[in-house]
Design a protein around this motif. Structure first.
Motif, PDB file in Angstrom:
ATOM      1  N   ASN A  74       8.130 -19.945  10.646  1.00 21.32           N
ATOM      2  CA  ASN A  74       9.452 -19.562  10.156  1.00 21.32           C
ATOM      3  C   ASN A  74      10.508 -20.064  11.140  1.00 21.32           C
ATOM      4  OD1 ASN A  74      11.732 -18.355   9.168  1.00 21.32           O
ATOM      5  ND2 ASN A  74      11.037 -16.245   9.449  1.00 21.32           N
ATOM      6  N   LEU A 104       9.475  -8.345  19.347  1.00 18.68           N
ATOM      7  CA  LEU A 104       8.298  -8.012  18.535  1.00 18.68           C
ATOM      8  C   LEU A 104       7.812  -6.608  18.846  1.00 18.68           C
ATOM      9  CD1 LEU A 104       6.141 -11.265  18.560  1.00 18.68           C
ATOM     10  CD2 LEU A 104       6.855 -10.020  16.524  1.00 18.68           C
ATOM     11  N   GLY A 107      13.056 -17.476  12.319  1.00 15.63           N
ATOM     12  CA  GLY A 107      12.450 -16.253  12.817  1.00 15.63           C
ATOM     13  C   GLY A 107      12.725 -16.008  14.290  1.00 15.63           C
ATOM     14  N   LEU A 108      11.958 -15.092  14.847  1.00 18.70           N
ATOM     15  CA  LEU A 108      12.176 -14.672  16.235  1.00 18.70           C
ATOM     16  C   LEU A 108      11.960 -15.815  17.217  1.00 18.70           C
ATOM     17  CD1 LEU A 108      10.427 -11.166  16.156  1.00 18.70           C
ATOM     18  CD2 LEU A 108      12.874 -11.663  16.041  1.00 18.70           C
ATOM     19  N   TRP A 109      11.042 -16.731  16.895  1.00 14.99           N
ATOM     20  CA  TRP A 109      10.715 -17.793  17.844  1.00 14.99           C
ATOM     21  C   TRP A 109      11.811 -18.851  17.941  1.00 14.99           C
ATOM     22  CZ3 TRP A 109       6.992 -14.786  15.860  1.00 14.99           C
ATOM     23  CH2 TRP A 109       6.009 -14.342  16.750  1.00 14.99           C
ATOM     24  N   SER A 144       3.030 -17.180  14.775  1.00 16.61           N
ATOM     25  CA  SER A 144       3.722 -17.615  15.986  1.00 16.61           C
ATOM     26  C   SER A 144       3.319 -19.070  16.205  1.00 16.61           C
ATOM     27  CB  SER A 144       3.276 -16.764  17.177  1.00 16.61           C
ATOM     28  OG  SER A 144       1.895 -16.987  17.437  1.00 16.61           O
ATOM     29  N   TYR A 174      17.504  -9.437  14.367  1.00 16.07           N
ATOM     30  CA  TYR A 174      17.654 -10.722  13.683  1.00 16.07           C
ATOM     31  C   TYR A 174      19.109 -11.168  13.559  1.00 16.07           C
ATOM     32  CZ  TYR A 174      12.722 -11.024  12.372  1.00 16.07           C
ATOM     33  OH  TYR A 174      11.356 -11.140  12.397  1.00 16.07           O
ATOM     34  N   ASP A 208       7.182 -13.691  10.602  1.00 14.40           N
ATOM     35  CA  ASP A 208       7.011 -13.448  12.033  1.00 14.40           C
ATOM     36  C   ASP A 208       5.842 -12.534  12.346  1.00 14.40           C
ATOM     37  OD1 ASP A 208       9.054 -15.107  12.780  1.00 14.40           O
ATOM     38  OD2 ASP A 208      10.561 -13.524  12.915  1.00 14.40           O
ATOM     39  N   SER A 209       5.428 -11.701  11.405  1.00 19.19           N
ATOM     40  CA  SER A 209       4.272 -10.841  11.627  1.00 19.19           C
ATOM     41  C   SER A 209       2.964 -11.602  11.478  1.00 19.19           C
ATOM     42  CB  SER A 209       4.290  -9.675  10.631  1.00 19.19           C
ATOM     43  OG  SER A 209       4.391 -10.162   9.299  1.00 19.19           O
TER      44      SER A 209
END
Length: 372
Positions: free
Chosen positions: A77, A92, A80-82, A60, A111, A56-57
């Motif tokens: 990912n 983020l 991941g966050l998305w 995107s 998470y 995630d870093s």
């Protein structure tokens, strides 16, 4: 194979990291513009042998599209966050702005939000709308839960990525993922890993994988060596799995499986040495997290950092050195090896006289480590 004595009751094999080796020139040099960096896996052709790590870093949907348009493979990912939040920008920002002592607990909380199938489909649709090869990643633990959503969304390259992935996972509590059966039944190429030894790589190749990720515990955000006591020096790991690729080519009657180095390649010279050891392509994490337009804005973390029971990574500040375009193509503004990865690889291949990455795998290497 050289073994050394650790003590009277234990011997160990000598292994080498990328820092321990260097590429040596040959009798021929070439014009850098004559060098080709193109790479093909299955039916997909890429101008560059670079994959962006599904972290995630780093990636995107927006940065994956940008990386794909540059000629690489941007892998998103899918845990991941998305795929957990409609708009993950507040999450983020919280991860980036929290203090070092709080980063692990903050990530564990953020998470804990469930992965949503509709967001997986939406994000992969965004990549497809961007006109790039669509690549998404799941861990082995979540593949059985979400693979149908991923396939139905039209993924082109399916990446199954974990700290370590074996062809034979044994569990008394649940039915493990049968990689051989799973890959056989899919209509898309699968890249799977990580592997760190000859036999692990060979077994993954026998599952039908199109590519094998090589590496364990060497990334900038990993603490696996400290927490589990496990690490595989990458130069030796790549060379071992490349040997498995050669033997599997004979065993299978000509089926070529790509070896992709993953982790521990923060500078351009590391990429050069990874391909020299036998990699067909490399997967970059921290190197791309240094982009000013990366989602982490100079911070870097992986899935291991937010494990709810045993974190094996951490959020690290890698800093920012320039936009993604500059990291990949330059111009470089320092001699640290953090920018112009494409130019560095092209220059190294030209200096040693090789035309393409496959040819470059034959280059000579030396080690500066003193023998016992």
């Amino acid at each position: 194979m050289t073994e050394i004595e650790i003590g009277r009751g234990k011997r160990g094999r000598r292994a080498y990291s990328l820092d321990d080796i260097a590429v040596v020139p040959s009798r021929r040099t070439r014009d850098p513009q004559d060098v080709s960096l193109s790479w093909q896996i299955d039916a997909y052709h890429f101008e560059l042998p670079f994959m962006a790590a599904p972290m995630d870093s780093v990636m995107s949907p927006e940065s994956a599209i940008a990386f794909g348009r540059m000629g690489g493979v941007g892998v998103l990912n899918l845990e991941g966050l998305w795929t957990r939040y409609e708009d993950p920008r507040p999450q983020l920002e919280e991860i980036i702005s929290c203090g070092p002592a709080d980063s692990t607990t903050v990530m564990q909380r953020i998470y804990s939000e469930p992965v949503k199938a509709e967001l997986i489909a939406r994000r992969l649709g965004e990549l497809r709308s961007g006109g790039i090869v669509v690549a998404g990643s799941l861990t082995p633990q979540r593949t059985q839960e979400h693979w149908r959503t991923v396939i139905d969304a039209g993924v082109d390259l399916f990446v199954i990525r974990g700290t370590t992935v074996s062809a034979e996972h044994v569990s008394s509590r649940s039915e493990p993922l049968n990689l051989k059966r799973f890959i056989y039944e899919l209509d898309v190429p699968v890249i799977v890993g990580g592997a760190a030894t000859y036999h692990a790589g060979l077994h993954l190749m026998r599952t039908g994988a199109a590519g094998v990720l090589v590496g364990f515990g060497g990334g900038a955000a990993h603490t696996t060596k400290r927490t589990l006591g496990i690490q595989a020096p990458l130069a030796t790991a790549i060379a071992d799995v490349a040997a498995a690729r050669r033997d599997y080519l004979d065993e299978s009657g000509g089926r070529y499986v790509h070896v992709i180095a993953d982790g521990g390649m923060g500078r351009s010279g590391d990429v050069v040495k990874a391909i020299a050891c036998g990699a067909d392509a490399v997967m970059l994490g921290a190197a791309l997290a240094r982009a000013t337009d990366a989602p982490g804005r100079g911070f870097h973390w992986g899935d291991e950092a937010r494990h709810p029971e045993l974190p094996r990574g951490e959020r690290v500040e890698v800093g920012s050195v320039g936009p993604l375009q500059e990291i990949m193509f330059g111009p470089g503004r320092s001699a640290a090896g953090y920018t112009n990865f494409v130019g560095a690889l092209r220059r190294s291949m030209a200096t040693t006289g090789y035309l393409d990455p496959k040819d470059f795998q034959r280059v000579g290497v030396v080690t500066s480590r003193e023998s016992d």
